[in-house]
Design a protein around this motif. Structure first.
Motif, mmCIF file in Angstrom:
data_model
loop_
_atom_site.group_PDB
_atom_site.id
_atom_site.type_symbol
_atom_site.label_atom_id
_atom_site.label_comp_id
_atom_site.label_asym_id
_atom_site.label_seq_id
_atom_site.Cartn_x
_atom_site.Cartn_y
_atom_site.Cartn_z
ATOM 1 N N GLU A 79 -9.892 2.079 4.239
ATOM 2 C CA GLU A 79 -9.606 3.252 3.404
ATOM 3 C C GLU A 79 -10.911 3.823 2.829
ATOM 4 N N TYR A 80 -11.773 2.957 2.329
ATOM 5 C CA TYR A 80 -13.073 3.400 1.803
ATOM 6 C C TYR A 80 -13.878 4.102 2.897
ATOM 7 N N SER A 89 0.818 -1.206 0.000
ATOM 8 C CA SER A 89 0.000 0.000 0.000
ATOM 9 C C SER A 89 0.851 1.255 0.000
HETATM 10 C C1 6PG Z 1 -3.200 1.443 -1.597
HETATM 11 C C2 6PG Z 1 -4.499 1.675 -2.322
HETATM 12 C C3 6PG Z 1 -4.492 1.022 -3.666
HETATM 13 C C4 6PG Z 1 -5.524 1.535 -4.610
HETATM 14 C C5 6PG Z 1 -6.924 1.206 -4.216
HETATM 15 C C6 6PG Z 1 -7.914 2.163 -4.840
HETATM 16 O O1 6PG Z 1 -3.275 0.891 -0.520
HETATM 17 O O2 6PG Z 1 -2.163 1.846 -2.116
HETATM 18 O O3 6PG Z 1 -5.523 1.137 -1.568
HETATM 19 O O4 6PG Z 1 -4.540 -0.362 -3.459
HETATM 20 O O5 6PG Z 1 -5.346 2.893 -4.768
HETATM 21 O O6 6PG Z 1 -7.185 -0.087 -4.653
HETATM 22 O O7 6PG Z 1 -9.134 1.575 -4.800
HETATM 23 P P1 6PG Z 1 -10.380 2.070 -5.600
HETATM 24 O O8 6PG Z 1 -9.956 2.347 -7.010
HETATM 25 O O9 6PG Z 1 -11.308 0.911 -5.482
HETATM 26 O O10 6PG Z 1 -10.847 3.293 -4.906
#
Ligand code: 6PG
Length: 472
Positions: free
Chosen positions: A189-190, A128
């Motif tokens: 995160e969401y 991430s």
């Molecule tokens: C991370 C993010 C990465 C990505 C997400 C975005 O941890 O670096 O989470 O994995 O940016 O998958 O998710 P969405 O496009 O579903 O918002």
């Protein structure tokens, strides 16, 4: 000389991981389906370290020292299986394939089991931090065998973000544990993004503040207990002006949130495990609602209040509501990790997850240190909400939190994240829940039986007869 590690799949994430490894003094074999990308990487960034470009899979594998460490960074799903099918036959016992994409943990479990039979390690690894993180130090969540971590861990720890010298990387647990934890990271995160968006909306519509003013509010919050990457970038986004129109950037962006699926996976998995991750679910549904353009158009005339500016301590109240709701979302996510850990026998240390999320990843935040401490004190903690620090924080915030949810409802401003978090909190603390009534209903129409508060056993009322109680 041979390479310590190789990366195949050189789109921006793979390229940046390869560069990060090279910048740390490792010799990195690089490979891509089309050689153009490989050549480009070496031409542009060759000066940063030692890359061994390979035109074919065979060359790539031959350039790696044993045990071979092959990092694949391709799109989750079929592309991952295709790359595994291409490389596995070329590898030898003890070699490892590291899938650093956002794979579904069930796929990772399947792949791990299949490759184990061929004597290969498959290491599903959460990474991430986006593009910048991959280059400068991501948070890394490797699953797979302990043995594979011994060979791989030091390299990953080397390139991970650091907090006081401690790497944001730890062996999460066997097979799919790493990808599971990364999935929940994304679910959180969401939820976090949704809560921040609701806070903004309330300050805008009920607070009457401009995006630029709200950017300042977020900047202030960022130096307090809410301090986090997501709060920091929110201030940046809100403060940004669209060059073409001179308007606030946030006002020219189409209000339909997209998603790639990890949030939905988190909720689907939580449903299977029976863990109420309502904050994450609301966040996923809120994105879906925003994206439903035709339903929204059809419903635009539904009656309801037009938001107006309210006085009082809205900014302070929203800060409290945001902090409390955020704690709930994290508490739910950690509960999901613990439930999966028990279900799959992963033995995940939740405190270690909080520790490796303190930097590098998208949800990096000051308050993760408190989560780490909470689990260090009590690894079997039932819920983060009952930890002293969080209990006090939420207890102190709850009055303001309630005011915010009331204001949102009265003003007709949707705040599903704040509202569901509060309902969860009140649900947990309730002495009695109306679930008792649901049990009665189930017994009435389906003889599904119920348990009593005063006696062991299961019972049934003869609803259609004399309504006497029998043993069920
Ligand atoms: C991370 C993010 C990465 C990505 C997400 C975005 O941890 O670096 O989470 O994995 O940016 O998958 O998710 P969405 O496009 O579903 O918002």
């Amino acid at each position: 000389a041979k390479a310590q590690i190789g990366v195949t799949g050189l789109a921006v994430m793979g390229r940046n991981l390869a560069r990060n490894l090279a910048r740390h003094g490792h010799t990195v074999a690089v490979h891509n389906r089309s050689y153009g990308r490989t050549k480009e990487l070496v031409e542009e960034f060759g000066h940063e370290g030692t890359f061994l470009p390979a035109e074919t899979a065979e060359q790539f594998v031959a350039s790696l020292e044993r045990p071979r460490r092959v990092v694949i960074m391709v799109k989750a799903g079929k592309a991952t299986d295709a790359v595994i099918d291409e490389f596995a036959p070329l590898l030898e016992e003890g070699d490892m394939i590291v899938d650093a994409g956002n794979a579904h943990f069930a796929d990772t479990r399947r792949r791990e089991a299949a490759l184990k039979e061929r004597g290969l390690h498959f290491v599903g690894t959460g990474v991430s931090g986006g593009e910048e993180g991959a280059l400068h130090g991501p948070a890394i969540m490797p699953g797979g065998s302990k043995e594979s971590y011994e060979a791989l861990g030091p390299l990953l720890e080397d390139i991970a973000a650091k907090v006081d010298g401690e790497p944001c990387c730890a062996h999460v647990g066997p097979d799919g544990a790493g990808h599971f934890v990364k999935m929940v990271h994304n679910g959180i995160e969401y939820a976090d993004m949704q809560l921040i968006a609701e806070a903004y909306d309330l300050l805008r519509q009920a607070g009457g503040h401009s995006p630029a003013e709200i950017a300042e509010v977020f900047r202030g919050w960022n130096s307090g207990r809410l301090g986090s990457y997501l709060i920091e970038i929110t201030a940046e986004v809100l403060g940004h002006t669209d060059a073409a129109t001179g308007q606030a950037f946030v006002d020219v962006v189409l209000d339909q949130a997209q998603q790639k699926g990890t949030g939905s996976w988190t909720v689907q998995t939580a449903l299977d495990l029976g863990v109420p991750v309502s904050g994450i679910a609301e966040a996923v549904f809120a994105r879906a609602l925003s994206g439903g353009a035709s339903v929204r158009e059809a419903a635009a005339g539904l009656p309801g209040p037009t938001p107006s500016v309210v006085g009082g301590s809205l900014v302070e109240d929203v800060e409290q509501a945001l902090f409390a709701s955020k704690i709930v979302a994290y508490a739910q996510g950690f509960q999901q990790i613990q439930a999966a850990s028990a279900e799959y026998g992963w033995d995940i240390d939740p405190g270690a997850m909080a520790r490796i999320w303190r930097d590098g990843c998208i949800i990096r935040a000051k308050f993760l240190e408190h989560i780490r401490v909470a689990y260090d004190k009590a690894p079997e903690l039932q819920s983060l909400l009952v930890d002293d620090y969080f209990l006090e924080a939420v207890g102190g915030a709850q009055e303001a939190w309630r005011r915010v949810v009331v204001t949102a409802a009265q003003q007709g401003i949707p705040a599903p994240g704040f509202a569901t978090a509060l309902a969860y909190y009140d649900g947990l603390r309730a002495k009695r829940l109306p679930a008792a009534l649901i049990q009665g209903q189930r017994d009435f129409f389906g003889a599904h039986t119920y348990r009593r508060t005063d006696r062991e056993g299961s019972f049934h009322v003869l609803w259609a007869g004399d309504r006497s109680e029998v043993e069920g």
